[in-house]
Design an enzyme around this catalytic site. Structure first.
Site: not given
Length: 148
Positions: A45, A47, A75
Site C-alpha cells: 500500500h 503508506e 486501512c
C-alpha cells in the site's frame, strides 16, 4: 497533499491510484504509491511503501515528528504500521467507508488501549482525491465490460 496526489497519478496502471508522502521538518523524507498489483504484494500500500522509504532514507524506523499525507484514509494494516512507526500525525484526502481505520470504520489511531494517540484529519483536497479514484474505477469498469 499535492505531492501525494501527484504520486497517485503515477501509480502503475492496474493499481488503485493512492499516493503517500512523509514530511519531517518541512522536507519530504518518504514517498509511496500503491503497488499491490505491480509487485504482487498485498502489503504494498502507498503508506507502507512511504514508511519503508522514509526509514531507509533516515536510517531509522522511528519516525517521531513526521506527518504522513495520503490520498485515501488508511486501512487497518496501514494504520497499525503508522502507529508502530511512531508517525506523529496523519492527514488524508478521501474517507474509505469500507476499510478506513482512522475515522470511517474504526478509529485505530485513537484507540484508548494502545496508549498513544496519533492525531489525524481527513478531507484534505478531498474532491481532487475522490475524482482521481472515480476516474480510475470508471476506466477499469469500462475495460472489464469491453473484454467480457
Amino acid at each position: 497533499m499535492r505531492q501525494a496526489l501527484r504520486l497517485a497519478e503515477e501509480a502503475p496502471a492496474d493499481d488503485v491510484p493512492v499516493g503517500a508522502v512523509i514530511v519531517l521538518e518541512e522536507a519530504i523524507v518518504g514517498r509511496g504509491v500503491n503497488r499491490r498489483e505491480a509487485d504482487r504484494d498485498p502489503t504494498a500500500h502507498a503508506e507502507i511503501v512511504a514508511l519503508r522509504d522514509a526509514a531507509r532514507r533516515l536510517g531509522r524506523w522511528r519516525l517521531d515528528g513526521a506527518t504522513l499525507y495520503v490520498t485515501v484514509e488508511p486501512c487497518p494494516m496501514c494504520a497499525g504500521a503508522i502507529w508502530m512507526a511512531r508517525i506523529s500525525r496523519v492527514v488524508y484526502g478521501v474517507p474509505e467507508p469500507k476499510t478506513g481505520a482512522v475515522h470511517s470504520v474504526m478509529e485505530l489511531l485513537a484507540h484508548p488501549r494502545l496508549g498513544r494517540h496519533v492525531p489525524a484529519v481527513g478531507g484534505c483536497l478531498e474532491e481532487e482525491c475522490r475524482q482521481l479514484l472515480q476516474r480510475f474505477f470508471a476506466t477499469h469498469r469500462a475495460e472489464r465490460c469491453e473484454s467480457g
